[in-house]
Write a protein that holds these residues in place. Structure first.
Motif, PDB file in Angstrom:
ATOM      1  N   ILE A  35     -23.929  71.303 -24.788  1.00  0.00           N
ATOM      2  CA  ILE A  35     -23.451  72.806 -24.274  1.00  0.00           C
ATOM      3  C   ILE A  35     -24.512  73.537 -23.890  1.00  0.00           C
ATOM      4  N   GLY A  36     -24.290  74.359 -22.784  1.00  0.00           N
ATOM      5  CA  GLY A  36     -25.002  75.339 -22.328  1.00  0.00           C
ATOM      6  C   GLY A  36     -24.991  76.569 -22.856  1.00  0.00           C
ATOM      7  N   GLY A  37     -26.119  77.500 -22.946  1.00  0.00           N
ATOM      8  CA  GLY A  37     -25.625  78.959 -23.447  1.00  0.00           C
ATOM      9  C   GLY A  37     -24.427  79.463 -22.651  1.00  0.00           C
ATOM     10  N   SER A  38     -23.214  79.693 -23.144  1.00  0.00           N
ATOM     11  CA  SER A  38     -22.164  79.965 -22.527  1.00  0.00           C
ATOM     12  C   SER A  38     -21.076  80.671 -23.365  1.00  0.00           C
ATOM     13  N   VAL A  39     -20.739  81.965 -23.187  1.00  0.00           N
ATOM     14  CA  VAL A  39     -19.832  82.713 -23.857  1.00  0.00           C
ATOM     15  C   VAL A  39     -18.594  81.961 -23.330  1.00  0.00           C
ATOM     16  N   THR A  40     -18.506  81.592 -22.152  1.00  0.00           N
ATOM     17  CA  THR A  40     -16.989  80.847 -22.077  1.00  0.00           C
ATOM     18  C   THR A  40     -16.764  79.869 -22.813  1.00  0.00           C
ATOM     19  N   ALA A  41     -17.843  78.669 -23.234  1.00  0.00           N
ATOM     20  CA  ALA A  41     -17.516  77.713 -23.979  1.00  0.00           C
ATOM     21  C   ALA A  41     -17.406  78.154 -25.373  1.00  0.00           C
ATOM     22  N   GLN A  42     -18.040  79.027 -26.008  1.00  0.00           N
ATOM     23  CA  GLN A  42     -17.680  79.958 -27.230  1.00  0.00           C
ATOM     24  C   GLN A  42     -16.422  80.220 -27.333  1.00  0.00           C
ATOM     25  N   GLU A  43     -15.826  81.116 -26.321  1.00  0.00           N
ATOM     26  CA  GLU A  43     -14.485  81.494 -26.362  1.00  0.00           C
ATOM     27  C   GLU A  43     -13.607  80.552 -26.469  1.00  0.00           C
ATOM     28  N   GLY A  55     -33.039  82.215 -18.101  1.00  0.00           N
ATOM     29  CA  GLY A  55     -34.202  82.538 -18.483  1.00  0.00           C
ATOM     30  C   GLY A  55     -35.089  81.359 -18.827  1.00  0.00           C
ATOM     31  N   THR A  56     -34.592  80.539 -19.800  1.00  0.00           N
ATOM     32  CA  THR A  56     -35.466  79.394 -20.128  1.00  0.00           C
ATOM     33  C   THR A  56     -35.491  78.310 -19.207  1.00  0.00           C
ATOM     34  N   GLY A  57     -34.438  78.105 -18.295  1.00  0.00           N
ATOM     35  CA  GLY A  57     -34.292  76.877 -17.409  1.00  0.00           C
ATOM     36  C   GLY A  57     -33.643  75.603 -18.134  1.00  0.00           C
ATOM     37  N   ASN A  58     -33.254  75.726 -19.102  1.00  0.00           N
ATOM     38  CA  ASN A  58     -32.666  74.409 -20.018  1.00  0.00           C
ATOM     39  C   ASN A  58     -31.202  74.313 -19.246  1.00  0.00           C
ATOM     40  N   ARG A  59     -30.351  75.311 -19.041  1.00  0.00           N
ATOM     41  CA  ARG A  59     -29.178  75.190 -18.591  1.00  0.00           C
ATOM     42  C   ARG A  59     -29.206  74.813 -17.396  1.00  0.00           C
ATOM     43  N   VAL A  60     -29.972  75.417 -16.421  1.00  0.00           N
ATOM     44  CA  VAL A  60     -29.803  75.082 -14.853  1.00  0.00           C
ATOM     45  C   VAL A  60     -30.238  73.592 -14.647  1.00  0.00           C
ATOM     46  N   PRO A  95     -41.084  91.787 -19.648  1.00  0.00           N
ATOM     47  CA  PRO A  95     -41.592  90.678 -20.234  1.00  0.00           C
ATOM     48  C   PRO A  95     -40.279  89.995 -21.054  1.00  0.00           C
ATOM     49  N   ALA A  96     -39.334  91.013 -21.235  1.00  0.00           N
ATOM     50  CA  ALA A  96     -37.920  90.437 -22.019  1.00  0.00           C
ATOM     51  C   ALA A  96     -36.902  89.917 -20.916  1.00  0.00           C
ATOM     52  N   ARG A  97     -37.430  90.071 -19.763  1.00  0.00           N
ATOM     53  CA  ARG A  97     -36.410  89.592 -18.596  1.00  0.00           C
ATOM     54  C   ARG A  97     -35.840  88.064 -18.897  1.00  0.00           C
ATOM     55  N   ILE A  98     -34.591  88.103 -18.675  1.00  0.00           N
ATOM     56  CA  ILE A  98     -33.717  86.878 -18.922  1.00  0.00           C
ATOM     57  C   ILE A  98     -33.471  85.980 -17.531  1.00  0.00           C
ATOM     58  N   CYS A  99     -34.060  86.550 -16.447  1.00  0.00           N
ATOM     59  CA  CYS A  99     -33.590  85.980 -15.056  1.00  0.00           C
ATOM     60  C   CYS A  99     -34.830  85.594 -14.467  1.00  0.00           C
ATOM     61  N   HIS A 100     -35.040  84.039 -14.787  1.00  0.00           N
ATOM     62  CA  HIS A 100     -36.399  83.678 -14.130  1.00  0.00           C
ATOM     63  C   HIS A 100     -35.932  82.731 -13.161  1.00  0.00           C
ATOM     64  N   SER A 101     -34.951  81.996 -13.397  1.00  0.00           N
ATOM     65  CA  SER A 101     -34.361  81.059 -12.259  1.00  0.00           C
ATOM     66  C   SER A 101     -32.703  81.309 -11.778  1.00  0.00           C
ATOM     67  N   ILE A 102     -32.729  81.109 -10.677  1.00  0.00           N
ATOM     68  CA  ILE A 102     -31.561  81.221  -9.762  1.00  0.00           C
ATOM     69  C   ILE A 102     -31.170  79.831  -9.087  1.00  0.00           C
ATOM     70  N   VAL A 103     -29.874  78.990  -9.572  1.00  0.00           N
ATOM     71  CA  VAL A 103     -29.831  78.134  -8.885  1.00  0.00           C
ATOM     72  C   VAL A 103     -28.449  78.164  -8.267  1.00  0.00           C
ATOM     73  N   ILE A 104     -28.428  77.825  -6.895  1.00  0.00           N
ATOM     74  CA  ILE A 104     -27.126  77.401  -6.263  1.00  0.00           C
ATOM     75  C   ILE A 104     -26.901  76.109  -6.161  1.00  0.00           C
ATOM     76  N   LEU A 105     -25.740  75.673  -6.757  1.00  0.00           N
ATOM     77  CA  LEU A 105     -25.461  74.438  -6.665  1.00  0.00           C
ATOM     78  C   LEU A 105     -24.481  74.279  -5.417  1.00  0.00           C
ATOM     79  N   GLU A 106     -24.846  73.615  -4.323  1.00  0.00           N
ATOM     80  CA  GLU A 106     -24.105  73.642  -3.263  1.00  0.00           C
ATOM     81  C   GLU A 106     -23.128  72.133  -3.191  1.00  0.00           C
ATOM     82  N   ARG A 107     -23.730  71.071  -3.801  1.00  0.00           N
ATOM     83  CA  ARG A 107     -23.243  69.880  -4.029  1.00  0.00           C
ATOM     84  C   ARG A 107     -23.726  69.276  -5.189  1.00  0.00           C
ATOM     85  N   PRO A 108     -22.967  68.101  -6.180  1.00  0.00           N
ATOM     86  CA  PRO A 108     -23.769  67.682  -7.062  1.00  0.00           C
ATOM     87  C   PRO A 108     -24.814  66.783  -6.613  1.00  0.00           C
TER      88      PRO A 108
END
Length: 196
Positions: free
Chosen positions: A41-49, A101-106, A166-179
């Motif tokens: 499971i990726g870092g996700s408040v949704t999954a937690q909820e 931020g880390t890239g593990n999720r994307v 240095p504490a920025r959590i936005c390092h990677s932005i991924v747009i998934l258009e298709r699998p």
């Protein structure tokens, strides 16, 4: 939620879709679909909820760095057969937007698992890709920064200023258009607000 529009646009892009009225119904569906698998499971408040860690742990080996912290858990998640996450913004036109931020999720949504599930609350659905990107940057990212208690301008003000902190959590932005080739991706839409 505009179910027919979302179904048509996402399935036209090669995603599978499913729709549920409640997070409980969606959680039950995932529990029924996934059995005897190694699940991350990726870092996700949704999954937690949704209580997905607990629900899926009954019949699966579940890895979640929110339950046991450390880089080794992020690395272990790479070997999962199934990956579950959410998105920071979703367009009605059929794209998923995530900031990491880390890239593990994307990275796990692009290559590795046999199947990826994106669980999406109705609050994350936007009219188009531009507004989904805006939502990811201006709503999800500041809320996540505040939740993580990082020292960034957005954590204090609630507004993204595209900082160089240095504490920025936005390092990677991924747009998934298709699998990605060789991956099955299902978007699980829930007609409730969930996560950021």
């Amino acid at each position: 939620m505009e179910q027919e529009l979302l179904k048509n646009n996402f399935e036209r892009h090669g995603f599978k879709t499913s729709f549920f009225d409640t997070k409980k119904a969606a959680s039950d569906y995932l529990k029924d679909q996934i059995s005897g698998k190694k699940v991350a499971i990726g870092g996700s408040v949704t999954a937690q909820e949704m209580g997905l860690y607990e629900a899926l742990s009954e019949k699966n080996e579940v890895i979640w760095h929110w339950k046991k912290a450390g880089r080794e858990m992020l690395v272990e998640a790479r070997s999962a057969e199934v990956y579950i996450t959410s998105a920071n913004g979703v367009s009605k036109t059929g794209e998923l937007v995530n900031i990491d931020g880390t890239g593990n999720r994307v990275s796990q949504t692009l290559f590795g698992p046999e199947k990826v599930y994106f669980v999406i609350g109705n609050n994350k659905v936007c009219p188009d890709l531009t507004s989904a990107m805006e939502r990811a940057k201006q709503i999800a990212a500041p809320k996540n920064a505040a939740r993580l208690q990082v020292q960034t301008p957005c954590a204090k003000t609630g507004v993204c200023v595209d900082c160089n902190s240095p504490a920025r959590i936005c390092h990677s932005i991924v747009i998934l258009e298709r699998p990605s080739n060789g991956m099955e991706v299902e978007v699980v839409f829930v007609d409730e607000e969930m996560g950021y």
